[in-house]
Design a protein around this motif. Sequence first.
Motif, PDB file in Angstrom:
ATOM      1  N   TRP A   1       0.838  -1.198   0.000  1.00  0.00           N
ATOM      2  CA  TRP A   1       0.000   0.000   0.000  1.00  0.00           C
ATOM      3  C   TRP A   1       0.877   1.253   0.000  1.00  0.00           C
ATOM      4  O   TRP A   1       1.861   1.363   0.727  1.00  0.00           O
ATOM      5  CB  TRP A   1      -0.887   0.011   1.241  1.00  0.00           C
ATOM      6  CG  TRP A   1      -1.792   1.217   1.307  1.00  0.00           C
ATOM      7  CD1 TRP A   1      -2.993   1.382   0.692  1.00  0.00           C
ATOM      8  CD2 TRP A   1      -1.529   2.413   2.041  1.00  0.00           C
ATOM      9  NE1 TRP A   1      -3.511   2.618   0.992  1.00  0.00           N
ATOM     10  CE2 TRP A   1      -2.629   3.278   1.811  1.00  0.00           C
ATOM     11  CE3 TRP A   1      -0.489   2.852   2.846  1.00  0.00           C
ATOM     12  CZ2 TRP A   1      -2.725   4.539   2.375  1.00  0.00           C
ATOM     13  CZ3 TRP A   1      -0.558   4.122   3.409  1.00  0.00           C
ATOM     14  CH2 TRP A   1      -1.676   4.951   3.181  1.00  0.00           C
ATOM     15  N   GLY A   2       0.509   2.211  -0.844  1.00  0.00           N
ATOM     16  CA  GLY A   2       1.199   3.486  -0.889  1.00  0.00           C
ATOM     17  C   GLY A   2       2.565   3.442  -1.553  1.00  0.00           C
ATOM     18  O   GLY A   2       3.294   4.429  -1.524  1.00  0.00           O
ATOM     19  N   ARG A   3       2.919   2.325  -2.148  1.00  0.00           N
ATOM     20  CA  ARG A   3       4.234   2.227  -2.787  1.00  0.00           C
ATOM     21  C   ARG A   3       4.169   2.813  -4.191  1.00  0.00           C
ATOM     22  O   ARG A   3       3.187   2.647  -4.907  1.00  0.00           O
ATOM     23  CB  ARG A   3       4.708   0.776  -2.845  1.00  0.00           C
ATOM     24  CG  ARG A   3       4.818   0.074  -1.498  1.00  0.00           C
ATOM     25  CD  ARG A   3       5.725   0.840  -0.540  1.00  0.00           C
ATOM     26  NE  ARG A   3       6.065   0.069   0.645  1.00  0.00           N
ATOM     27  CZ  ARG A   3       5.405   0.117   1.793  1.00  0.00           C
ATOM     28  NH1 ARG A   3       4.355   0.914   1.910  1.00  0.00           N
ATOM     29  NH2 ARG A   3       5.805  -0.606   2.818  1.00  0.00           N
ATOM     30  N   GLY A   4       5.237   3.505  -4.569  1.00  0.00           N
ATOM     31  CA  GLY A   4       5.276   4.156  -5.877  1.00  0.00           C
ATOM     32  C   GLY A   4       6.560   3.841  -6.612  1.00  0.00           C
ATOM     33  O   GLY A   4       7.335   2.953  -6.236  1.00  0.00           O
ATOM     34  N   TRP A   5       6.809   4.612  -7.657  1.00  0.00           N
ATOM     35  CA  TRP A   5       7.977   4.360  -8.492  1.00  0.00           C
ATOM     36  C   TRP A   5       9.280   4.574  -7.739  1.00  0.00           C
ATOM     37  O   TRP A   5      10.301   3.947  -8.071  1.00  0.00           O
ATOM     38  CB  TRP A   5       7.926   5.257  -9.734  1.00  0.00           C
ATOM     39  CG  TRP A   5       6.856   4.869 -10.704  1.00  0.00           C
ATOM     40  CD1 TRP A   5       5.748   5.590 -11.044  1.00  0.00           C
ATOM     41  CD2 TRP A   5       6.792   3.658 -11.480  1.00  0.00           C
ATOM     42  NE1 TRP A   5       4.990   4.907 -11.965  1.00  0.00           N
ATOM     43  CE2 TRP A   5       5.608   3.715 -12.259  1.00  0.00           C
ATOM     44  CE3 TRP A   5       7.602   2.530 -11.580  1.00  0.00           C
ATOM     45  CZ2 TRP A   5       5.230   2.698 -13.122  1.00  0.00           C
ATOM     46  CZ3 TRP A   5       7.224   1.505 -12.437  1.00  0.00           C
ATOM     47  CH2 TRP A   5       6.053   1.604 -13.201  1.00  0.00           C
ATOM     48  N   GLU A   6       9.290   5.449  -6.736  1.00  0.00           N
ATOM     49  CA  GLU A   6      10.529   5.663  -5.984  1.00  0.00           C
ATOM     50  C   GLU A   6      10.946   4.406  -5.226  1.00  0.00           C
ATOM     51  O   GLU A   6      12.142   4.129  -5.051  1.00  0.00           O
ATOM     52  CB  GLU A   6      10.371   6.838  -5.005  1.00  0.00           C
ATOM     53  CG  GLU A   6       9.380   6.629  -3.878  1.00  0.00           C
ATOM     54  CD  GLU A   6       7.947   6.978  -4.252  1.00  0.00           C
ATOM     55  OE1 GLU A   6       7.113   7.104  -3.343  1.00  0.00           O
ATOM     56  OE2 GLU A   6       7.679   7.142  -5.465  1.00  0.00           O
TER      57      GLU A   6
END
Length: 329
Positions: free
Chosen positions: A182-187
Motif C-alpha cells: 500500500w502506498g508504494r510508488g515508483w521511488e
Amino acid sequence: MMRRRMIVPLLLVLLVIAAIIGIGTGAVFISPREVVEALLGTGTKNQMFIIGQYRLPRVVLGILAGAGLAVSGVILQGMIRNPLASPDVIGITKGAGLAAAIVIFLFPKSPAVLLPLAAFGGAAVVALVLYLYTRRRSVQPSTLALVGIAIGVICQAGIQYFMVKNPGDVNSALLWMAGSLWGRGWEHVLAVLPWLLVFMPLTLLLSRKLDVLSLGDDVAEGLGERVDRLRVLLLITSVALAGACVAVVGSIGFVGLLSPHIARRLVGGQHTLLTPVAALIGALLLVVADSIGRGILPPMEVPVGIMTAIIGAPYFLFLIARERKNSFS
C-alpha cells in the motif's frame, strides 16, 4: 526435460495475467481489457492516471520483491542444505526489519536509499550469527529453525521497543511490519531495482556452484571449490536480496520458503532451472496475494503479508512435521 523447460514460459504467461488482473483490482475496478488499453496509451485519462501513478508501480514492486525473496530462499536452502531455511523463518527478515525500523523512527527524514542499506546491515548481522552456528555439520534443520525464530523474536522485541518510544508513527510502522504494498510508488521500485539487477544475475552465475555445494562439503572441496569463500559470497547475495526487498515492502513472510519448494516439485533440484522458476513463482505469489488482499473488502485492504502468512503457515507446519518424521525414520 522439454516439459520442465515449458514451466518458465507458462509461469510468465500466468504472471502477465495475474499482473493485469492485479492492476485492475481495487476500490475502482478496471477490467482487463481497459487495463491493456491504458497500458497501450489508448485508455481514458482517469484510468491511465490511476494505473500509471498507483496500480502499475505497486504490481511491478510486487513482482520484484516476490522474485527477490524467493531467490534469497533458494540460496539459503541450497547453501545450508536445509528445507526450512528462508529469510523470514531463520530471522534474516526480522534483522532487516529492526535495522529499517531504527532508520524509520530515529531518522525519518533520511534519503530513501539509506533504508535498503540499513536493512542489508541488519540482515547481515543475523546471517553472520546463523552462518557461524551452521558451520557445525551436525545441526538439524529443526534446530536451525528454532535458533532463527529465537533471533527473530529478539529483533521483533527491538522493533516493538521503538514503536512504544515513538507512538506517533505506530500506525505506519504496524502496516510496514505486516508487510504491505500500500502506498508504494515508483521511488520504491527504483530503490530496490539496482539491488536485484546486481544480485539476481550473480545468483544465476553461482547456480552451478550451488549444485556442487548440495553434494556436501567434502565432495565440493574434492571438486576444487573453496567452500567457506563460496558460502560467504552466497550469504552476501541472499542477504542483499532479502534486505533490499524487506526495506521497501516490509516484513512479508513465507515467500522465500514456499517458492523454492514449489519450484523444486515442478523442475527438480538443478539450480540453473530452479532459480528462475522460483523467482517467477515468488513474483506470482506476491502479486496474487496482494490482489486478493485488495479485492476482498474494497476499499479496505488486507496487507499482503497477512495473505502470504495465511497461505504459508500451514505449509511451514507441514514441512516441520515431515522433517520430524524423516529424523525418526
